[in-house]
Design an enzyme around this catalytic site. Structure first.
Site, PDB file in Angstrom:
ATOM      1  N   SER A 133      28.810  16.027 149.735  1.00 29.61           N
ATOM      2  CA  SER A 133      30.218  15.817 149.402  1.00 29.61           C
ATOM      3  C   SER A 133      30.977  17.089 149.733  1.00 29.61           C
ATOM      4  O   SER A 133      30.409  18.199 149.711  1.00 29.61           O
ATOM      5  CB  SER A 133      30.367  15.503 147.910  1.00 29.61           C
ATOM      6  OG  SER A 133      31.720  15.583 147.505  1.00 29.61           O
ATOM      7  N   TYR A 146      28.667  17.706 139.226  1.00 30.49           N
ATOM      8  CA  TYR A 146      28.638  17.042 140.529  1.00 30.49           C
ATOM      9  C   TYR A 146      28.669  18.065 141.656  1.00 30.49           C
ATOM     10  O   TYR A 146      27.861  18.020 142.593  1.00 30.49           O
ATOM     11  CB  TYR A 146      29.825  16.091 140.637  1.00 30.49           C
ATOM     12  CG  TYR A 146      29.872  15.284 141.907  1.00 30.49           C
ATOM     13  CD1 TYR A 146      29.003  14.224 142.112  1.00 30.49           C
ATOM     14  CD2 TYR A 146      30.803  15.571 142.904  1.00 30.49           C
ATOM     15  CE1 TYR A 146      29.048  13.473 143.275  1.00 30.49           C
ATOM     16  CE2 TYR A 146      30.861  14.822 144.062  1.00 30.49           C
ATOM     17  CZ  TYR A 146      29.978  13.774 144.243  1.00 30.49           C
ATOM     18  OH  TYR A 146      30.029  13.037 145.407  1.00 30.49           O
TER      19      TYR A 146
END
Length: 265
Positions: A133, A146
């Site tokens: 990501s 995350y």
């Protein structure tokens, strides 16, 4: 890519499902795995992929999955580590369980997957692609677990590139920005509901500063994954490829000096 065998985790929706469709369209054999049998079977029926239910956070389940794939198809040419989870929150907002779940799914599961798959990838001179990501590249507000787990995933994959490149294995990373997937849609609902925005309006709001001015599609992210899996990326190893419409490019310090913010539709 004809007759090559690819294992895709998190294949029941989003980017994983799009990779399975693309691999099958190119003549490859695709094995998708995940925990939701119904979702996997829908993707398998539409794409012709082989569906396997497996929990990637279990090292025993991952080892058994890789063995099943090789036993069923005779080889393993590529792995797409796509399974992931998002537990939002800054450090003081996260529980220890949130933190551990993020590491277990986004990072440690990929370590177990790589350990199980690498002997077969060495034999096939294959490819390993991790779906990370842009949160691994820029600190995002309210995403400590995350971002940390995806940063770890990115560096783990590059370590595979260094350690096993000499044995013919290529390991690369795709870092998507906002891609319209089930997980992102859920984030848009959580963001938009308090502001009385529907999902489309929420995406428009969060992509105002994206140079392309929109979220991406799973197929656009999958195209990057498929390129890295395939022969046209034969000398690409350890790369971190952003698929984000240019999200990480603008300098926040220059925005007041005239960066165009697009109005919401």
């Amino acid at each position: 890519m004809e007759e090559r065998v690819y294992l895709i985790t998190g294949g029941g929706s989003g980017i994983g499902a799009a990779v399975a469709h693309g691999a099958r369209a190119a003549g490859a054999r695709a094995v998708i795995c995940g925990r939701r049998r119904d979702a996997l079977e829908r993707v398998a029926a539409a794409s012709g992929a082989d569906a396997r239910v497996a929990d990637v956070t279990s090292p025993e389940a991952v080892a058994a999955l890789v063995t099943e794939v090789v036993d069923a198809h005779g080889r393993l040419d590529g792995v797409v580590a796509n399974a992931g989870t998002m537990r939002p929150g800054a450090v003081l907002d996260l529980t220890a369980q949130d933190w551990q779940a993020s590491l277990d799914t986004n990072l440690t599961s990929v370590f177990h997957l790589a350990r199980a798959a690498l002997p077969h990838l060495v034999a096939a001179r294959g490819a390993f692609v991790a779906v990370s990501s842009i949160a691994a590249l820029r600190a995002s507000a309210g995403a400590a677990a995350y971002a940390a787990s995806k940063a770890g995933l990115t560096t783990l994959t590059r370590s595979i590139a260094v350690d096993y490149g000499g044995q013919g294995v290529r390991a690369n990373v795709v870092c998507p920005g906002w891609i319209r997937t089930e997980m992102a849609d859920a984030e848009m609902r959580a963001f938009g509901d308090p502001l009385d925005l529907d999902v489309d309006e929420a995406y428009a709001e969060v992509t105002q500063l994206v140079p392309q001015g929109r979220p991406g599609t799973p197929e656009e992210a999958a195209a990057a994954v498929l390129w890295l899996l395939g022969p046209h990326a034969s000398y690409v190893n350890g790369a971190v490829l952003t698929v984000d419409g240019g999200t990480v490019l603008p300098d926040p310090g220059t925005i007041p000096f005239g960066y165009e913010v697009r109005p919401r539709p």
